[in-house]
Design a protein around this motif. Structure first.
Motif, short mmCIF file in Angstrom:
data_model
loop_
_atom_site.label_atom_id
_atom_site.label_comp_id
_atom_site.label_asym_id
_atom_site.label_seq_id
_atom_site.Cartn_x
_atom_site.Cartn_y
_atom_site.Cartn_z
N GLY A 14 0.66 -1.34 0.03
CA GLY A 14 -0.02 -0.05 -0.07
C GLY A 14 0.71 1.34 0.17
N PHE A 15 1.73 1.49 1.03
CA PHE A 15 2.57 2.47 1.24
C PHE A 15 3.69 2.81 -0.15
CE2 PHE A 15 4.46 6.47 3.09
CZ PHE A 15 5.92 5.97 2.76
N ALA A 16 4.26 1.75 -0.58
CA ALA A 16 5.10 1.82 -1.54
C ALA A 16 4.50 2.19 -2.90
CB ALA A 16 5.86 0.13 -1.93
N SER A 17 3.32 1.70 -3.32
CA SER A 17 2.56 1.77 -4.64
C SER A 17 2.39 3.20 -4.45
CB SER A 17 1.41 1.08 -4.68
OG SER A 17 0.56 1.01 -3.46
N ALA A 18 1.82 3.80 -3.20
CA ALA A 18 1.48 5.26 -3.25
C ALA A 18 2.99 6.28 -3.37
CB ALA A 18 1.05 5.76 -1.76
N TYR A 19 4.11 5.74 -2.92
CA TYR A 19 5.30 6.38 -3.12
C TYR A 19 5.77 6.36 -4.46
CZ TYR A 19 9.66 8.28 -1.71
OH TYR A 19 10.82 8.97 -1.35
N LYS A 22 3.82 8.65 -6.81
CA LYS A 22 4.27 10.14 -6.36
C LYS A 22 5.48 10.33 -7.10
CE LYS A 22 5.74 13.69 -3.05
NZ LYS A 22 4.99 14.63 -3.78
N LYS A 23 6.51 9.38 -7.29
CA LYS A 23 7.74 9.40 -8.02
C LYS A 23 7.29 9.69 -9.70
CE LYS A 23 11.41 8.48 -7.14
NZ LYS A 23 12.60 9.28 -6.63
N ILE A 24 6.34 9.27 -10.01
CA ILE A 24 5.85 9.33 -11.34
C ILE A 24 5.20 10.80 -11.54
CG2 ILE A 24 4.42 8.36 -13.31
CD1 ILE A 24 4.97 5.75 -11.80
N ASN A 25 4.39 11.27 -10.52
CA ASN A 25 3.29 12.37 -10.48
C ASN A 25 3.89 13.09 -9.16
OD1 ASN A 25 1.23 11.20 -12.85
ND2 ASN A 25 1.72 9.48 -11.32
N PRO A 26 5.02 13.85 -9.43
CA PRO A 26 5.37 14.60 -7.99
C PRO A 26 4.43 15.88 -7.56
CG PRO A 26 6.78 15.23 -10.00
CD PRO A 26 5.84 14.10 -10.31
N GLU A 27 3.32 16.12 -8.30
CA GLU A 27 2.54 16.87 -7.91
C GLU A 27 1.63 16.38 -6.82
OE1 GLU A 27 2.38 15.77 -10.79
OE2 GLU A 27 0.43 15.30 -11.58
N PHE A 28 1.61 15.15 -6.87
CA PHE A 28 0.39 14.46 -5.54
C PHE A 28 1.27 14.43 -4.19
CE2 PHE A 28 -3.21 12.66 -7.70
CZ PHE A 28 -3.08 13.04 -8.86
N GLU A 29 0.25 14.88 -3.05
CA GLU A 29 0.78 14.61 -1.99
C GLU A 29 0.39 13.11 -1.40
OE1 GLU A 29 2.93 18.02 -1.20
OE2 GLU A 29 2.88 16.37 0.10
N ILE A 30 1.57 12.48 -0.54
CA ILE A 30 0.97 11.14 -0.03
C ILE A 30 0.35 11.30 1.20
CG2 ILE A 30 1.78 8.95 0.70
CD1 ILE A 30 4.44 9.31 -0.98
N VAL A 31 -0.76 11.14 1.43
CA VAL A 31 -1.45 10.91 2.75
C VAL A 31 -1.72 9.80 3.42
CG1 VAL A 31 -3.50 12.08 4.05
CG2 VAL A 31 -2.44 13.32 2.11
N LYS A 122 6.42 1.36 -14.60
CA LYS A 122 6.07 2.63 -15.11
C LYS A 122 7.44 3.65 -14.87
CE LYS A 122 2.14 2.28 -16.76
NZ LYS A 122 1.69 2.59 -18.29
N ILE A 123 8.05 3.56 -13.76
CA ILE A 123 9.44 4.32 -13.10
C ILE A 123 10.32 3.98 -14.29
CG2 ILE A 123 11.16 4.31 -11.64
CD1 ILE A 123 8.78 4.12 -9.40
N LYS A 124 10.58 2.60 -14.53
CA LYS A 124 11.54 1.94 -15.34
C LYS A 124 11.26 2.70 -16.85
CE LYS A 124 13.50 -2.09 -17.61
NZ LYS A 124 13.21 -3.67 -17.59
N GLU A 125 9.99 2.64 -17.37
CA GLU A 125 9.56 3.12 -18.58
C GLU A 125 9.84 4.39 -18.85
OE1 GLU A 125 5.60 1.68 -19.53
OE2 GLU A 125 5.19 3.56 -20.59
N ASN A 126 9.66 5.42 -17.65
CA ASN A 126 9.71 6.71 -17.87
C ASN A 126 11.20 7.23 -17.45
OD1 ASN A 126 7.20 8.12 -18.36
ND2 ASN A 126 6.76 6.31 -17.01
N GLY A 127 12.24 6.31 -17.13
CA GLY A 127 13.59 6.51 -16.95
C GLY A 127 13.71 7.32 -15.58
#
Length: 859
Positions: A14-19, A22-31, A122-127
């Motif tokens: 749960g937490f890792a997928s949220a984190y 956010k790596k892919i979408n930095p405009e989001f805040e993890i709550v 997705k992180i790998k795909e976006n470099g």
């Protein structure tokens, strides 16, 4: 505002997928809402990952992303409250067979072992670059949710994600540590060996421990062993040095920001994180490594700012004689949450806004502020490092610490705000860590009968069904930790306790009795067994000594309303966290140290019967009332608050003392602390009274055998209230709900005691004793026996009582009327009494023959 959130009480996935999102979408805040699962919480204590916990959302919620869940029922209430018709909601989940999807949610569902794997690819795909720590977090999540890639839900994508993470520095030793918490037998032996060889020493006020061991065989999992030792011993910094065969292994852990474990391990050829790391050396001795370690440690301590660098100065203080109302006004004017208290140019205490607010609520505005100040001061010197200030503040749960000069002069004060300004986010993380968790499932399995244990597991599963956190609390938890038998089960529910009780009663086939006013219910089983269920609540008192009003709250507030720290612990029963001990107030520490401590300054004022309860628990467990608690107790007594409590409530507390194994010890302590004087103002506890009470309790078994039933409370009062005047006795019996005949009985016994004791001492005939006291009540018999010290006199009186109980006349008054022609009822009574007395002295008499003699003597 844009938010990404996992479900409440998230696991690694749960937490890792949220984190990862956010790596892919930095405009989001993890709550994050709720508590992390245990292994994730332990991981995040070592590594710094940015997130927000249960925050107030003040902006419009533009977009909400759910990960590892597709249900709004599983996210935090503070987020739910901010959802509007214009909020876009998207969910990413890896459970293809979703039960019910809200039509407002756009759901992306994947057949994949861990939702983290999807985002990693997705992180790998976006470099996007990731650190080794982030790669490790993601890898642990994937390992956990795929069961080490053995679950049938595991896919090729999970393996590809894992390969990418390993290529980016993910550490398998950390995966091993946080996936597996159980040690095998060899690892347990090594842990035991290390625990017996821990040396602790100070370097510039930094406490560092080194544990050493030597074994010939290699044993894996030293990271796990070190972690368990570090947590179990509650060490600030621990370095484990173990020789296994020809190699020496070092593993380090620290909770202190100023100590760099990474640099220490790099010095020995290893590596790691700032707070954790390891190294391996060959062809060196254990002693050589430890000698070198001690020598280089000071080089890797980064001295932080000192207290004088962040303190507020000059200090706003108040004098001890100033009244609480004035201090209240000063707090409102300045916004300060507390003030140091000065008396004669000396720092004598500190007062907090919470204490002042409570005092004002109870109408104490004219009292001097010293009456509510805390005198157990926590202070630092101006040259102490900030980490020490922070640690003291967290350990003692105080909001401000006075700063003293080298000459012990007050020069400043450090508040939580000062620390927050220094490092707000870091302080918040450390503050959260002050809540202590401990897995006590093994104690529950070992010490609780299987029937009770299974019942608790069922109750926890019902919590899962109703999506409510469920806890067992109070005396049950305390006695479990002490190894004592106690099956009085009190359940607290975070949610609607009455709704939960109805559900549980239906599932268990138990009868439910509802107490709606107090948000509680009791479940009764067919064999008479009972459990009590309550809504997590906070109690507040309209005025001192009143019964509490009740409002819904949380488990921490529910525990905070309790009497003493040792009774303020909870064990989670929900399936995934079954057996997890919650300790908010260092209760476990007080239990180990044998201390009775109140939870707040006005505890005794709010419920003065706690004064009596403190003594009962102190004597039951052989504990001590903590010094500050004792001072508060005396202040409350001197304020006359115990006198305001109803006699019925005081009586209940005294009767509980009488139910203890050694009640005399508690009564002596009540007298010693002058509590007894506030309950019975004309009772003077002397050595003579103590001896009578000792006799009373020693003889209770005999009295019970003879009478079957005895009122111990009345028996105690017969001694405590001896020689009271009639008017005072009338006041006492009215207050404590005692029958009016009590006065006649105690006064009659007082009058008859002197001649009666002589008759018993000299073994005068039973018939003569009978003419003085007849067949006494159980309480009168106990009263008389409290005066008898000699064993032979006691035996004689017991024999008298047995004789009185066993002597029966076969001849009745009708026999005298019909056979002896005695018509006068007074005369009949007189003759029958004389016949009874003669049979008391000689049970073998012929009643008819003896009756004729009595009638002849009469004529």
């Amino acid at each position: 505002m844009k938010i990404v959130t996992p479900h409440r009480t998230p696991d690694f996935d749960g937490f890792a997928s949220a984190y990862a999102f956010k790596k892919i979408n930095p405009e989001f805040e993890i709550v994050v809402s709720g508590r992390f699962q245990q292994n994730l919480e332990e991981f995040l204590r070592l590594f710094e990952f940015k997130y927000l916990r249960d925050v107030e959302i003040n902006e419009n919620l533009k977009e909400l992303v759910l990960v590892d869940t597709a249900s709004l029922d599983r996210i935090g209430s503070k987020i739910l409250e901010k959802i509007t018709d214009y909020t876009k909601i998207v969910a990413y989940d890896h459970h293809p067979k979703l039960k019910l999807i809200d039509e407002k949610i756009e759901v992306d569902s994947f057949e994949i072992g861990a939702i983290t794997s999807y985002f990693v690819l997705k992180i790998k795909e976006n470099g996007i670059d990731i650190s080794p720590e982030e790669a490790t977090l993601f890898l642990i999540a994937i390992y956990e949710d795929t069961g080490n890639f053995l679950y049938d839900t595991t896919t090729v994508e999970d393996l590809e994600a894992a390969k990418f993470l390993l290529e980016n520095g993910a550490r398998l030793d950390w995966v091993q540590e946080f996936i597996s918490f159980e040690l095998n037998s060899e690892q347990k032996e090594l842990l035991h060996l290390l625990s017996e060889n821990v040396e602790t020493f100070n370097i510039y006020d930094y406490k560092i421990a080194i544990a050493k061991a030597e074994i010939e065989k290699f044993i894996g999992g030293l990271n796990v062993i070190t972690y368990k030792l570090w947590e179990f011993e509650d060490l600030e910094t621990l370095i484990v040095v173990v020789r296994m065969g020809k190699k020496v292994f070092l593993v380090g852990r620290t909770k202190n920001d100023d100590i760099s474990i990474k640099k220490i391990m790099q010095y020995f050829g290893g590596n790691g994180h700032e707070k954790a790391g390891s190294a391996t050396l060959q062809n060196v001795s254990l002693d050589e490594v430890i000698y070198k370690l001690k020598d280089v440690l000071p080089k890797f301590i980064n001295f932080s700012k000192k207290a004088k660098d962040i303190m507020t100065s000059p200090v706003r203080t108040v004098f001890s004689h100033e009244n609480i109302g004035k201090v209240y006004e000063m707090m409102n004017l300045t916004g300060h949450g507390g003030f140091p208290i000065i008396e004669g140019n000396k720092l004598v205490g500190i007062v907090t806004r919470k204490a002042v607010d409570k005092a004002m609520r109870h109408g104490f505005s004219d009292r001097p502020v010293k009456s509510i100040m805390t005198t157990s001061l926590v202070t630092v010197h101006e040259d102490d490092p900030v980490f020490k200030v922070r640690k003291l503040m967290l350990e003692n749960d105080v909001g401000r610490i006075p700063v003293l000069s080298k000459n012990n002069i007050l020069v400043g004060i450090i508040t939580r705000s000062d620390l927050l300004n220094l490092d707000e986010k870091e302080l918040k993380k450390e503050k959260e860590s002050t809540l202590k968790f401990e897995d006590v499932k093994h104690l529950m399995v070992d010490r609780i009968p299987s029937r009770i244990l299974n019942l608790l597991r069922l109750i926890g599963s019902y919590g899962e069904d109703k999506k409510m956190p469920v806890y067992v609390v109070g005396g049950f938890v305390r006695d479990l930790l002490l190894g004592l038998e106690n099956y009085d089960i009190d359940i607290v529910v975070e949610g609607n306790g009455l709704e939960f009780a109805k559900y549980a009663s239906k599932q268990l086939g138990a009868k439910m009795v509802e107490h709606e006013k107090f948000l509680t219910a009791s479940l009764f089983f067919k064999d008479g067994f009972r459990i009590d269920i309550a809504t997590a609540r906070t109690e507040y008192y309209e005025k001192p000594a009143d019964l509490p009003q009740v409002d819904i709250s949380t488990i921490k507030k529910d525990l905070y309303r309790r009497d003493f720290t040792i009774n303020a612990m909870a064990i989670k029963l929900n399936t995934k966290e079954f057996g997890l001990l919650y300790d908010f107030f260092d209760s476990r520490k007080d239990l180990k140290e044998g201390l009775i401590r109140v939870l707040h300054k006005l505890s005794f004022v709010e419920d003065p019967t706690r004064i009596i309860r403190a003594v009962r628990f102190e004597q039951r467990f052989g504990f001590k009332i903590e010094e500050e608690t004792l001072r508060i107790l005396h202040e409350t007594l001197n304020g006359g608050f115990l006198e305001k409590v109803s006699g019925q409530r005081i009586r209940q507390e005294l009767e509980k003392i009488l139910g203890e194994r050694e009640p005399l010890n508690a009564i002596k302590r009540l007298a010693q602390l002058k509590i007894l004087k506030h309950i019975f103002p004309k009772t003077y506890f002397t050595s003579v009274m103590e001896k009578k009470l000792e006799n009373l309790f020693n003889n209770l078994r005999i009295i019970r055998e003879l009478y079957k039933k005895v009122n111990i409370f009345y028996s105690l009062l017969r001694i405590l209230l001896e020689y009271y005047d009639i008017d005072t006795l009338k006041q006492v019996i009215k207050k404590y709900g005692i029958p009016k005949k009590f006065i006649d009985e105690i006064k009659a016994t007082e009058t008859r005691l002197p001649p009666l004791l002589n008759m018993i001492k000299y073994k005068i005939r039973f018939s003569d004793i009978y003419k003085v006291i007849g067949k006494p009540s159980a309480e009168t018999a106990a009263h008389i026996m409290s005066y008898i010290d000699e064993e032979d006199s006691k035996e004689y009186f017991v024999e008298y009582l047995k004789r009185v109980f066993s002597t029966k006349l076969s001849i009745s008054g009708n026999y005298l009327k019909e056979k002896m022609n005695v018509k006068n009822s007074v005369e009949i009574g007189k003759v029958m009494n004389e016949l009874y007395c003669r049979k008391l002295d000689n049970p073998s008499i012929n009643e008819e023959g003896e009756l004729k003699k009595i009638l002849e003597d009469e004529t």
